[in-house]
Design a protein around this motif. Structure first.
Motif, PDB file in Angstrom:
ATOM      1  N   ILE A   1      11.566   8.674   3.719  1.00 34.82           N
ATOM      2  CA  ILE A   1      10.674   8.115   4.725  1.00 34.82           C
ATOM      3  C   ILE A   1       9.666   9.181   5.152  1.00 34.82           C
ATOM      4  CG2 ILE A   1      10.498   7.042   7.007  1.00 34.82           C
ATOM      5  CD1 ILE A   1      13.418   6.192   6.698  1.00 34.82           C
ATOM      6  N   GLU A   2       8.405   8.798   5.225  1.00 35.77           N
ATOM      7  CA  GLU A   2       7.355   9.705   5.694  1.00 35.77           C
ATOM      8  C   GLU A   2       6.529   8.987   6.759  1.00 35.77           C
ATOM      9  OE1 GLU A   2       3.367  12.065   4.065  1.00 35.77           O
ATOM     10  OE2 GLU A   2       4.601  10.863   2.690  1.00 35.77           O
ATOM     11  N   ARG A   3       6.493   9.544   7.952  1.00 36.61           N
ATOM     12  CA  ARG A   3       5.701   8.968   9.035  1.00 36.61           C
ATOM     13  C   ARG A   3       4.274   9.508   8.912  1.00 36.61           C
ATOM     14  NH1 ARG A   3       7.294   6.444  13.807  1.00 36.61           N
ATOM     15  NH2 ARG A   3       5.444   5.564  14.816  1.00 36.61           N
ATOM     16  N   ILE A   4       3.314   8.635   8.618  1.00 36.72           N
ATOM     17  CA  ILE A   4       1.928   9.052   8.421  1.00 36.72           C
ATOM     18  C   ILE A   4       1.228   9.260   9.756  1.00 36.72           C
ATOM     19  CG2 ILE A   4      -0.251   8.490   7.304  1.00 36.72           C
ATOM     20  CD1 ILE A   4       2.120   8.938   5.391  1.00 36.72           C
TER      21      ILE A   4
ATOM     22  N   PHE B   1       7.591   4.685   2.734  1.00 35.40           N
ATOM     23  CA  PHE B   1       8.930   4.982   2.248  1.00 35.40           C
ATOM     24  C   PHE B   1       9.017   4.725   0.753  1.00 35.40           C
ATOM     25  CE2 PHE B   1       9.213   0.516   3.533  1.00 35.40           C
ATOM     26  CZ  PHE B   1       9.931  -0.086   2.494  1.00 35.40           C
ATOM     27  N   PHE B   2       9.885   5.531   0.107  1.00 35.70           N
ATOM     28  CA  PHE B   2      10.141   5.369  -1.327  1.00 35.70           C
ATOM     29  C   PHE B   2      11.576   4.949  -1.506  1.00 35.70           C
ATOM     30  CE2 PHE B   2      11.739   6.918  -5.392  1.00 35.70           C
ATOM     31  CZ  PHE B   2      10.848   6.292  -6.265  1.00 35.70           C
TER      32      PHE B   2
ATOM     33  N   GLY C   1       4.042  -7.723  15.748  1.00 30.56           N
ATOM     34  CA  GLY C   1       2.874  -8.433  15.246  1.00 30.56           C
ATOM     35  C   GLY C   1       2.723  -8.295  13.742  1.00 30.56           C
ATOM     36  N   PRO C   2       1.545  -8.594  13.216  1.00 26.90           N
ATOM     37  CA  PRO C   2       1.320  -8.599  11.762  1.00 26.90           C
ATOM     38  C   PRO C   2       1.247  -7.195  11.191  1.00 26.90           C
ATOM     39  CG  PRO C   2      -0.722  -9.034  12.914  1.00 26.90           C
ATOM     40  CD  PRO C   2       0.351  -9.025  13.971  1.00 26.90           C
ATOM     41  N   LEU C   3       1.410  -7.111   9.867  1.00 29.64           N
ATOM     42  CA  LEU C   3       1.434  -5.831   9.174  1.00 29.64           C
ATOM     43  C   LEU C   3       0.507  -5.853   7.969  1.00 29.64           C
ATOM     44  CD1 LEU C   3       5.308  -5.330   8.966  1.00 29.64           C
ATOM     45  CD2 LEU C   3       3.792  -4.292  10.652  1.00 29.64           C
ATOM     46  N   TRP C   4      -0.057  -4.687   7.644  1.00 35.57           N
ATOM     47  CA  TRP C   4      -0.665  -4.463   6.329  1.00 35.57           C
ATOM     48  C   TRP C   4       0.383  -3.769   5.485  1.00 35.57           C
ATOM     49  CZ3 TRP C   4      -4.883  -6.730   4.770  1.00 35.57           C
ATOM     50  CH2 TRP C   4      -5.912  -7.053   5.689  1.00 35.57           C
ATOM     51  N   ILE C   5       0.606  -4.261   4.273  1.00 36.11           N
ATOM     52  CA  ILE C   5       1.643  -3.710   3.418  1.00 36.11           C
ATOM     53  C   ILE C   5       1.071  -3.439   2.029  1.00 36.11           C
ATOM     54  CG2 ILE C   5       3.919  -4.112   2.390  1.00 36.11           C
ATOM     55  CD1 ILE C   5       4.278  -6.149   4.768  1.00 36.11           C
ATOM     56  N   GLN C   6       1.258  -2.215   1.563  1.00 40.67           N
ATOM     57  CA  GLN C   6       0.824  -1.841   0.223  1.00 40.67           C
ATOM     58  C   GLN C   6       2.047  -1.385  -0.574  1.00 40.67           C
ATOM     59  OE1 GLN C   6      -1.399   1.861  -0.497  1.00 40.67           O
ATOM     60  NE2 GLN C   6      -2.956   0.617  -1.492  1.00 40.67           N
ATOM     61  N   VAL C   7       2.215  -1.944  -1.776  1.00 38.23           N
ATOM     62  CA  VAL C   7       3.354  -1.624  -2.616  1.00 38.23           C
ATOM     63  C   VAL C   7       2.878  -0.998  -3.918  1.00 38.23           C
ATOM     64  CG1 VAL C   7       5.341  -2.539  -3.883  1.00 38.23           C
ATOM     65  CG2 VAL C   7       4.727  -3.501  -1.653  1.00 38.23           C
TER      66      VAL C   7
ATOM     67  N   ILE D   1      10.144   1.837  -5.949  1.00 37.16           N
ATOM     68  CA  ILE D   1       8.946   1.302  -5.296  1.00 37.16           C
ATOM     69  C   ILE D   1       8.567   2.176  -4.101  1.00 37.16           C
ATOM     70  CG2 ILE D   1       9.245  -1.094  -6.028  1.00 37.16           C
ATOM     71  CD1 ILE D   1      10.526  -1.691  -3.354  1.00 37.16           C
ATOM     72  N   GLU D   2       7.270   2.365  -3.931  1.00 35.52           N
ATOM     73  CA  GLU D   2       6.732   3.098  -2.790  1.00 35.52           C
ATOM     74  C   GLU D   2       5.968   2.102  -1.922  1.00 35.52           C
ATOM     75  OE1 GLU D   2       4.684   7.236  -2.834  1.00 35.52           O
ATOM     76  OE2 GLU D   2       3.084   5.738  -2.814  1.00 35.52           O
TER      77      GLU D   2
END
Length: 217
Positions: free
Chosen positions: A3-6, A13-14, A58-64, A71-72
């Motif tokens: 886990i990496e907090r940006i 997270f990976f 609320g809503p999220l932006w998610i990039q995989v 998976i990252e």
């Protein structure tokens, strides 16, 4: 899991395939079963919240990024502190296409889950709320006038779940935020999907929940 907090609103997270299997999922389920993919994702968000206090609101932006080893996933709250829906934080040519495939096989179903399922969360078209007591649902109903949304109510595991689908033609993000805030006063945003509630929950009201509550209670 790594886990990496940006920053305050973004976490990365990976998850290796070994991590996935240790959590009771198979690689095939993650790629080919949309509900299993979503279940795994929300399980990961629960773990991240426990370890890093990253609360989903609320809503999220998610990039995989799908890789040979696993998976990252990068998750960004779509609504920062000002309560307005922000633009995609990703720099892809098509920011709505949130999957980069590895050169091993075609993950068509996972791509559909990301671009259709989780994109819907980024556009904020629906929410689910849990209520510990039916009286809390009744108390909420008197404050739900004027909001254009489809609602249904289920009972599941000794709680009540309200599913809300916002009318995209009649509600802007300000209206959704207001409705979300009122519902959050009496209930709690839930990660339970409508698919789970339909399959395992008990239907109480299929539509017009608050109108029917005011009529009968």
């Amino acid at each position: 899991m790594e886990i990496e907090r940006i920053n305050e609103d973004t976490v990365k997270f990976f998850l290796s395939y070994i991590d996935i299997e240790e959590r009771g999922f198979s690689r095939e389920e993650v790629w080919n079963n949309r509900e299993k993919s979503e279940e795994l994702f929300w399980n990961m968000m629960d773990e991240i919240n426990e370890e890093d206090e990253f609360t989903v609101e609320g809503p999220l932006w998610i990039q995989v990024h799908a890789k040979n080893e696993g998976i990252e996933v990068t998750v960004t709250r779509a609504m920062p502190g000002d309560g307005q829906l922000g633009d995609s934080p990703f720099d892809d040519d098509d920011p709505r296409r949130m999957l980069q495939q590895p050169n091993i096989e075609s993950y068509h179903d996972l791509e559909n889950m990301i671009t259709e399922g989780l994109e819907a969360s980024a556009e904020w078209v629906e929410n689910t709320f849990s209520f510990p007591d039916f009286e809390d649902v009744i108390r909420t109903s008197s404050r739900m006038h004027g909001y254009e949304a489809q609602t249904s109510l289920y009972s599941y595991e000794n709680k009540f779940y309200l599913h809300v689908v916002y009318d995209e033609d009649l509600m802007d993000n300000h209206d959704k935020t207001n409705m979300f805030s009122v519902l959050s006063e009496f209930g709690h945003p839930s990660k339970k999907t409508i698919h789970l509630l339909k399959e395992y929950g008990n239907l109480i009201f299929e539509k017009d929940v608050f109108t029917q509550i005011e009529k009968y209670f």
